[in-house]
Design an enzyme around this catalytic site. Structure first.
Site, short mmCIF file in Angstrom:
data_model
loop_
_atom_site.label_atom_id
_atom_site.label_comp_id
_atom_site.label_asym_id
_atom_site.label_seq_id
_atom_site.Cartn_x
_atom_site.Cartn_y
_atom_site.Cartn_z
N GLY A 281 0.94 -1.26 0.08
CA GLY A 281 0.08 -0.04 0.03
C GLY A 281 1.03 1.35 -0.05
N HIS A 454 -15.85 -8.30 -36.65
CA HIS A 454 -15.15 -9.39 -36.67
C HIS A 454 -14.33 -8.87 -37.93
CE1 HIS A 454 -15.51 -13.71 -36.79
NE2 HIS A 454 -15.36 -13.36 -38.01
#
Ligand SMILES: Cc1cc2nc3c(=O)[nH]c(=O)nc-3n(C[C@H](O)[C@H](O)[C@H](O)COP(=O)(O)OP(=O)(O)OC[C@H]3O[C@@H](n4cnc5c(N)ncnc54)[C@H](O)[C@@H]3O)c2cc1C
Length: 475
Positions: A281, A454
């Site tokens: 952290g 696609h």
């Protein structure tokens, strides 16, 4: 003689430099003070993100991924590689040059936008009738006076008690990005975003990586299904991750680092490694800011206390980014910086915390926006879920990267998208569609009805949206 500005920004990371540019765009006489030094002692604006965070980590993640592909994956494409060799010094030099391009880019942007840049440490001196007095201590000493001050001093890595960073054996993110030779055994304490990214880099380059995490669940902030899928992939890659551990001792000597810990079963264990990364952290950085001089309030955890609009307890003093509450993410800091500059100009700057995306740049990448399934359950919200795997997508097969899935969570009644979770190839890029959709409060049907190219990975997003209504087409 004091120099007068409308807006002085203290800190030139993503929160500060972006706030300064936006303030200058809005017509304010703006200064930005930043103390980061490059190896030659010159200015290196961009903060943690540019110098020892987002940018260098992504440079090394890319280089190490190419190395892994060349060593393991190219042969599946019919490409034989002989004599593959790692030139780590060159890899690190490339990373440094990517960082420098970003530092230089920010200096250029300051010039272009007429932001006055001061290289040095900025600290509050006094509040006077003319405004706030801020001293700059650097190559030369200056005093600036401004009506508005934006504090954007960021954060620094938290060390384990009794085991300070020496950046040789016990490493913060700074040292983790600059290890001069691949360690044989690398320990990582903290399996969060930074730990996973750094662990991935060094594993790909050949280190045996063991991660110790205090929390009992892997990636607790992510959707559980996605976290499980990611954990499986990391374990296949050979990353050893131990959850629910308690670190008892860390000892460094000439031979390496020994970590004494208690495992999830309560048994005492020892981990011996050559180097140890500690990523447990980060703490807000107010060192040298001298907030007491003007009575700037910090909260109980040391963050500058702000309201939802980044206002501090003082009129015309604002704070943004890692030094205030909220996720420690560069894009969150930037959005707050822009919003504050616009509020100073009397506009209605706004940050939507519900649509801040999260990304982990491992392989597979992990990205999400909005709420997780466990959060929706805890809130008692009725929802429908749809998932679709990359394994059923033509582009993913062509890429040779079919791990993972896209998951949609939508309101059971209105179909509004409440969360989108992705684990798989280029999740970092795919998540943008979900962020846009959620900003426009789209339904899953909206995405399902949109034409997607696609073959593309984005078809998995469309199929997951279709799956919410149980009508995926390709699975
Ligand atoms: C290894 C690592 C990887 C990361 N990867 C990502 C990622 O991929 N994506 C993401 O969104 N986030 C990432 N982050 C988080 C991100 O770096 C931070 O959220 C972001 O840098 C915060 O920006 P900031 O402007 O608030 O602070 P910082 O970037 O910390 O900048 C603060 C600046 O202020 C300067 N400063 C401090 N005090 C003073 C003073 N008194 N006077 C003058 N200057 C001062 C500091 O030297 C620094 O330059 C990563 C972090 C790390 C450590």
């Amino acid at each position: 003689m004091a120099k007068n500005f409308d807006v002085v920004v203290i800190g030139g990371g993503p929160g500060g430099y972006i706030a300064a540019i936006r303030a200058a765009q809005l017509g304010f006489a703006t200064a930005c003070i930043d103390e980061w030094k490059n190896a030659q002692g010159g200015p290196a604006p961009g903060g943690t993100c540019t110098n020892v965070g987002c940018i260098p980590s992504k440079a090394l993640l890319q280089s190490s991924e190419y190395y892994e592909h060349a060593g393991h994956d190219f042969k599946n494409h019919g490409i034989e590689v002989q004599g593959l060799r790692l030139d780590l010094a060159k890899m690190l030099a490339r990373k440094a040059s990517v960082v420098k391009q970003n530092n230089d880019g920010i200096l250029y942007l300051f010039k272009k936008n007429k932001v006055s840049f001061f290289h040095g440490r900025g600290s509050f001196v006094a509040r006077t009738e003319a405004g706030y007095e801020v001293a700059v201590a650097g190559a030369s000493a200056e005093t600036l006076v401004a009506k508005h001050v934006i504090v954007a001093t960021g954060s620094t890595a938290r060390a384990l008690p009794g085991a300070p960073f020496d950046e040789q054996q016990i490493l913060s993110n700074d040292g983790a990005l600059a290890i001069p030779e691949v360690p044989k055994r690398l320990g990582v304490i903290g399996a969060g975003v930074i730990g996973l990214e750094m662990g991935s880099v060094w594993r790909r380059l050949g280190a045996e990586v063991t991660m110790l995490e205090a929390l009992p669940a892997f990636l607790g902030a992510a959707d559980e299904q996605v976290a499980k899928e990611a954990a499986k992939a990391f374990s296949r890659q050979g990353l050893k991750i131990h959850l629910g551990v308690r670190i008892d001792t860390v000892k460094a000597d000439r031979k390496g680092v020994t970590v004494g810990y208690t495992d999830a079963k309560g048994e005492a264990q020892t981990l011996a490694v050559d180097r140890l990364i500690v990523s447990i952290g980060r703490a807000p950085n107010t060192t040298g800011l001298n907030p007491e001089a003007v009575g700037l309030a910090l909260d109980e955890r040391g963050f500058v206390a702000v309201d939802d609009d980044c206002r501090t307890n003082l009129p015309n003093v604002w704070a943004v980014g890692d030094v205030v509450r909220g996720p420690m993410l560069a894009h969150k800091a930037e959005e707050e910086g822009v919003a504050v500059a616009e509020r100073i100009a009397g506009q209605h700057g706004h940050v939507n915390f519900n649509t801040v995306p999260w990304v982990i740049y491992t392989s597979p990448e992990i990205a999400w926006v909005g709420q997780t399934e466990q959060q929706l359950k805890a809130a008692g919200r009725a929802y429908r879920a749809g998932t679709f795997p990359f394994a059923a997508n033509g582009r993913a097969r062509a890429l040779g990267d079919t791990t993972g899935m896209v998951k949609f969570l939508a309101d059971a009644k209105t179909d509004e998208i409440l969360g989108v979770h992705i684990v798989g190839p280029l999740a970092s890029e795919l998540i943008s569609e979900a962020v846009v959709a959620m900003e426009f409060r789209a339904s899953s049907e909206d995405i399902a009805r949109i034409c997607h190219a696609h073959p593309s990975l984005s078809e998995v997003t469309k199929e997951a949206a279709l799956a919410v209504d149980k009508r995926a087409l390709n699975a």
